[in-house]
Design a protein around this motif. Sequence first.
Motif, PDB file in Angstrom:
ATOM      1  N   ALA A 196       0.830  -1.210   0.000  1.00  0.00           N
ATOM      2  CA  ALA A 196       0.000   0.000   0.000  1.00  0.00           C
ATOM      3  C   ALA A 196       0.861   1.254   0.000  1.00  0.00           C
ATOM      4  O   ALA A 196       0.606   2.211  -0.744  1.00  0.00           O
ATOM      5  CB  ALA A 196      -0.924  -0.002   1.219  1.00  0.00           C
ATOM      6  N   MET A 197       1.906   1.258   0.807  1.00  0.00           N
ATOM      7  CA  MET A 197       2.805   2.411   0.885  1.00  0.00           C
ATOM      8  C   MET A 197       3.568   2.585  -0.424  1.00  0.00           C
ATOM      9  O   MET A 197       3.742   3.699  -0.920  1.00  0.00           O
ATOM     10  CB  MET A 197       3.777   2.229   2.055  1.00  0.00           C
ATOM     11  CG  MET A 197       3.098   2.199   3.417  1.00  0.00           C
ATOM     12  SD  MET A 197       4.239   1.834   4.764  1.00  0.00           S
ATOM     13  CE  MET A 197       5.105   3.389   4.881  1.00  0.00           C
ATOM     14  N   GLN A 198       4.005   1.478  -0.987  1.00  0.00           N
ATOM     15  CA  GLN A 198       4.752   1.512  -2.243  1.00  0.00           C
ATOM     16  C   GLN A 198       3.890   2.069  -3.374  1.00  0.00           C
ATOM     17  O   GLN A 198       4.333   2.913  -4.159  1.00  0.00           O
ATOM     18  CB  GLN A 198       5.219   0.089  -2.560  1.00  0.00           C
ATOM     19  CG  GLN A 198       6.253  -0.022  -3.651  1.00  0.00           C
ATOM     20  CD  GLN A 198       6.665  -1.473  -3.838  1.00  0.00           C
ATOM     21  OE1 GLN A 198       5.819  -2.369  -3.829  1.00  0.00           O
ATOM     22  NE2 GLN A 198       7.947  -1.712  -3.991  1.00  0.00           N
ATOM     23  N   SER A 199       2.637   1.629  -3.446  1.00  0.00           N
ATOM     24  CA  SER A 199       1.726   2.085  -4.492  1.00  0.00           C
ATOM     25  C   SER A 199       1.453   3.584  -4.376  1.00  0.00           C
ATOM     26  O   SER A 199       1.493   4.323  -5.367  1.00  0.00           O
ATOM     27  CB  SER A 199       0.420   1.294  -4.417  1.00  0.00           C
ATOM     28  OG  SER A 199      -0.521   1.793  -5.332  1.00  0.00           O
ATOM     29  N   ALA A 200       1.177   4.042  -3.146  1.00  0.00           N
ATOM     30  CA  ALA A 200       0.896   5.465  -2.922  1.00  0.00           C
ATOM     31  C   ALA A 200       2.119   6.315  -3.251  1.00  0.00           C
ATOM     32  O   ALA A 200       2.013   7.362  -3.897  1.00  0.00           O
ATOM     33  CB  ALA A 200       0.465   5.696  -1.473  1.00  0.00           C
ATOM     34  N   CYS A 201       3.284   5.875  -2.806  1.00  0.00           N
ATOM     35  CA  CYS A 201       4.508   6.650  -3.040  1.00  0.00           C
ATOM     36  C   CYS A 201       4.895   6.650  -4.517  1.00  0.00           C
ATOM     37  O   CYS A 201       5.427   7.642  -5.017  1.00  0.00           O
ATOM     38  CB  CYS A 201       5.644   6.116  -2.174  1.00  0.00           C
ATOM     39  SG  CYS A 201       5.464   6.553  -0.427  1.00  0.00           S
ATOM     40  N   GLU A 202       4.624   5.550  -5.208  1.00  0.00           N
ATOM     41  CA  GLU A 202       4.892   5.518  -6.647  1.00  0.00           C
ATOM     42  C   GLU A 202       4.043   6.569  -7.361  1.00  0.00           C
ATOM     43  O   GLU A 202       4.553   7.338  -8.188  1.00  0.00           O
ATOM     44  CB  GLU A 202       4.606   4.122  -7.202  1.00  0.00           C
ATOM     45  CG  GLU A 202       4.777   3.989  -8.707  1.00  0.00           C
ATOM     46  CD  GLU A 202       6.204   4.192  -9.196  1.00  0.00           C
ATOM     47  OE1 GLU A 202       6.381   4.543 -10.380  1.00  0.00           O
ATOM     48  OE2 GLU A 202       7.164   4.027  -8.401  1.00  0.00           O
ATOM     49  N   GLU A 203       2.755   6.634  -7.018  1.00  0.00           N
ATOM     50  CA  GLU A 203       1.869   7.607  -7.660  1.00  0.00           C
ATOM     51  C   GLU A 203       2.294   9.032  -7.322  1.00  0.00           C
ATOM     52  O   GLU A 203       2.343   9.902  -8.207  1.00  0.00           O
ATOM     53  CB  GLU A 203       0.419   7.367  -7.229  1.00  0.00           C
ATOM     54  CG  GLU A 203      -0.565   8.298  -7.920  1.00  0.00           C
ATOM     55  CD  GLU A 203      -2.026   8.004  -7.600  1.00  0.00           C
ATOM     56  OE1 GLU A 203      -2.879   8.865  -7.913  1.00  0.00           O
ATOM     57  OE2 GLU A 203      -2.312   6.937  -7.028  1.00  0.00           O
ATOM     58  N   LEU A 204       2.616   9.272  -6.058  1.00  0.00           N
ATOM     59  CA  LEU A 204       3.039  10.614  -5.646  1.00  0.00           C
ATOM     60  C   LEU A 204       4.381  10.992  -6.282  1.00  0.00           C
ATOM     61  O   LEU A 204       4.586  12.136  -6.684  1.00  0.00           O
ATOM     62  CB  LEU A 204       3.157  10.686  -4.123  1.00  0.00           C
ATOM     63  CG  LEU A 204       1.836  10.692  -3.355  1.00  0.00           C
ATOM     64  CD1 LEU A 204       2.095  10.596  -1.860  1.00  0.00           C
ATOM     65  CD2 LEU A 204       1.024  11.941  -3.677  1.00  0.00           C
ATOM     66  N   GLY A 205       5.284  10.017  -6.366  1.00  0.00           N
ATOM     67  CA  GLY A 205       6.593  10.291  -6.949  1.00  0.00           C
ATOM     68  C   GLY A 205       6.505  10.662  -8.419  1.00  0.00           C
ATOM     69  O   GLY A 205       7.167  11.599  -8.873  1.00  0.00           O
ATOM     70  N   VAL A 206       5.686   9.948  -9.154  1.00  0.00           N
ATOM     71  CA  VAL A 206       5.505  10.249 -10.582  1.00  0.00           C
ATOM     72  C   VAL A 206       4.882  11.631 -10.751  1.00  0.00           C
ATOM     73  O   VAL A 206       5.300  12.422 -11.615  1.00  0.00           O
ATOM     74  CB  VAL A 206       4.645   9.156 -11.257  1.00  0.00           C
ATOM     75  CG1 VAL A 206       4.207   9.579 -12.647  1.00  0.00           C
ATOM     76  CG2 VAL A 206       5.410   7.834 -11.311  1.00  0.00           C
ATOM     77  N   TYR A 207       3.897  11.961  -9.894  1.00  0.00           N
ATOM     78  CA  TYR A 207       3.243  13.268  -9.973  1.00  0.00           C
ATOM     79  C   TYR A 207       4.244  14.388  -9.666  1.00  0.00           C
ATOM     80  O   TYR A 207       4.326  15.381 -10.396  1.00  0.00           O
ATOM     81  CB  TYR A 207       2.064  13.321  -8.999  1.00  0.00           C
ATOM     82  CG  TYR A 207       1.229  14.577  -9.140  1.00  0.00           C
ATOM     83  CD1 TYR A 207       0.311  14.705 -10.179  1.00  0.00           C
ATOM     84  CD2 TYR A 207       1.362  15.633  -8.238  1.00  0.00           C
ATOM     85  CE1 TYR A 207      -0.456  15.854 -10.320  1.00  0.00           C
ATOM     86  CE2 TYR A 207       0.595  16.785  -8.382  1.00  0.00           C
ATOM     87  CZ  TYR A 207      -0.311  16.895  -9.410  1.00  0.00           C
ATOM     88  OH  TYR A 207      -1.067  18.038  -9.559  1.00  0.00           O
ATOM     89  N   ALA A 208       5.004  14.195  -8.597  1.00  0.00           N
ATOM     90  CA  ALA A 208       5.988  15.215  -8.213  1.00  0.00           C
ATOM     91  C   ALA A 208       7.035  15.400  -9.311  1.00  0.00           C
ATOM     92  O   ALA A 208       7.386  16.523  -9.673  1.00  0.00           O
ATOM     93  CB  ALA A 208       6.660  14.824  -6.907  1.00  0.00           C
ATOM     94  N   LYS A 209       7.504  14.298  -9.853  1.00  0.00           N
ATOM     95  CA  LYS A 209       8.544  14.361 -10.883  1.00  0.00           C
ATOM     96  C   LYS A 209       8.045  15.128 -12.104  1.00  0.00           C
ATOM     97  O   LYS A 209       8.809  15.866 -12.744  1.00  0.00           O
ATOM     98  CB  LYS A 209       8.957  12.941 -11.278  1.00  0.00           C
ATOM     99  CG  LYS A 209      10.235  12.864 -12.074  1.00  0.00           C
ATOM    100  CD  LYS A 209      11.445  13.201 -11.199  1.00  0.00           C
ATOM    101  CE  LYS A 209      12.740  13.004 -11.958  1.00  0.00           C
ATOM    102  NZ  LYS A 209      13.899  13.420 -11.157  1.00  0.00           N
ATOM    103  N   SER A 210       6.753  14.981 -12.414  1.00  0.00           N
ATOM    104  CA  SER A 210       6.185  15.677 -13.577  1.00  0.00           C
ATOM    105  C   SER A 210       6.206  17.194 -13.381  1.00  0.00           C
ATOM    106  O   SER A 210       6.091  17.949 -14.344  1.00  0.00           O
ATOM    107  CB  SER A 210       4.749  15.210 -13.835  1.00  0.00           C
ATOM    108  OG  SER A 210       3.848  15.748 -12.879  1.00  0.00           O
ATOM    109  N   MET A 211       6.360  17.640 -12.122  1.00  0.00           N
ATOM    110  CA  MET A 211       6.394  19.070 -11.808  1.00  0.00           C
ATOM    111  C   MET A 211       7.794  19.519 -11.373  1.00  0.00           C
ATOM    112  O   MET A 211       7.954  20.616 -10.837  1.00  0.00           O
ATOM    113  CB  MET A 211       5.385  19.372 -10.694  1.00  0.00           C
ATOM    114  CG  MET A 211       3.967  18.941 -11.036  1.00  0.00           C
ATOM    115  SD  MET A 211       2.851  19.097  -9.616  1.00  0.00           S
ATOM    116  CE  MET A 211       2.681  20.872  -9.530  1.00  0.00           C
TER     117      MET A 211
END
Length: 293
Positions: free
Chosen positions: A124-139
């Motif tokens: 669960a933590m890995q999935s959430a952090c993956e989504e947040l990481g991709v979003y942050a990286k896009s910005m």
Amino acid sequence: MSFTNKIGVISDSFQVGLREGLKKSKEVGAEGVQIYAVSGEMAPENLSSAARKELKSYIADLGLEISALCGDLGGHGFQDAAANAQKVEQSKRILDLAVELGTDVVTTHIGIVPDDVNSPIYAAMQSACEELGVYAKSMNAYFAIETGPERSAHLKSFLDTLSTNGVSVNFDPANMVMVTGDDPVEGVKLLKDYIVHTHVKDGRQTRPIDPKEVYGYLGYEGMTHEKIAEMASSGAAFLEVPLGEGQVDFDAYFAALQEIGYKGYLTIEREVGATPEDDIRKAVQFIKKYRGY
């Protein structure tokens, strides 16, 4: 040793409200501020576009920058898969606000990373952090996990499983000595590729403690800053103290940050104590001694 890293202050540490805290940050000699942006007037949903522009101008007019926003949602972090959709969206809105205000860092606690990499909580933590990481990286920005709940080597192994460094590290040496007993200098070297923001705080451990007692865990009580501050004041297991009075070896810690080429903020956090303004003012001077001017 001397360095040129800018000095920040968590303006909420003054406990005097947003605008007064910003003014006091300037008065004590800080160059930047970190601001909580989870609830109240700083919550993204409570700040209109006009209010954001006005706040950004107000901070700039004080001669300050924003080193980071604090987007720590508390509770169980991202351990609870059922709660993560809402928490991930809330975190993204805090990151949007951060970028609009001129910073590329949002710090957060994600919950203790389980030892068992095959557990549902880890997934669960890995999935959430993956989504947040991709979003942050896009910005071109970062969600920065605060150190302390687990040892550096374990946090690094978790971060290494993600596809980007959009989720990185907010390095807090005091949390490490107070809770896990980890060595901040070794931690800096291990996490060198991920450190994007730091806290300058000191403390000491008075007895070994299970991190779950401090940071919570799914199935147990959740994390609150109020509870951590109460524990850090009591000294029953650990004590947060003014800089130079605890177990953080700042000579070695600052040297390690220079060794890895860290150029970001050194942001003072003071979660306890009856005279935060005095403690923060002394902390600014403590860091300035190392800067040599």
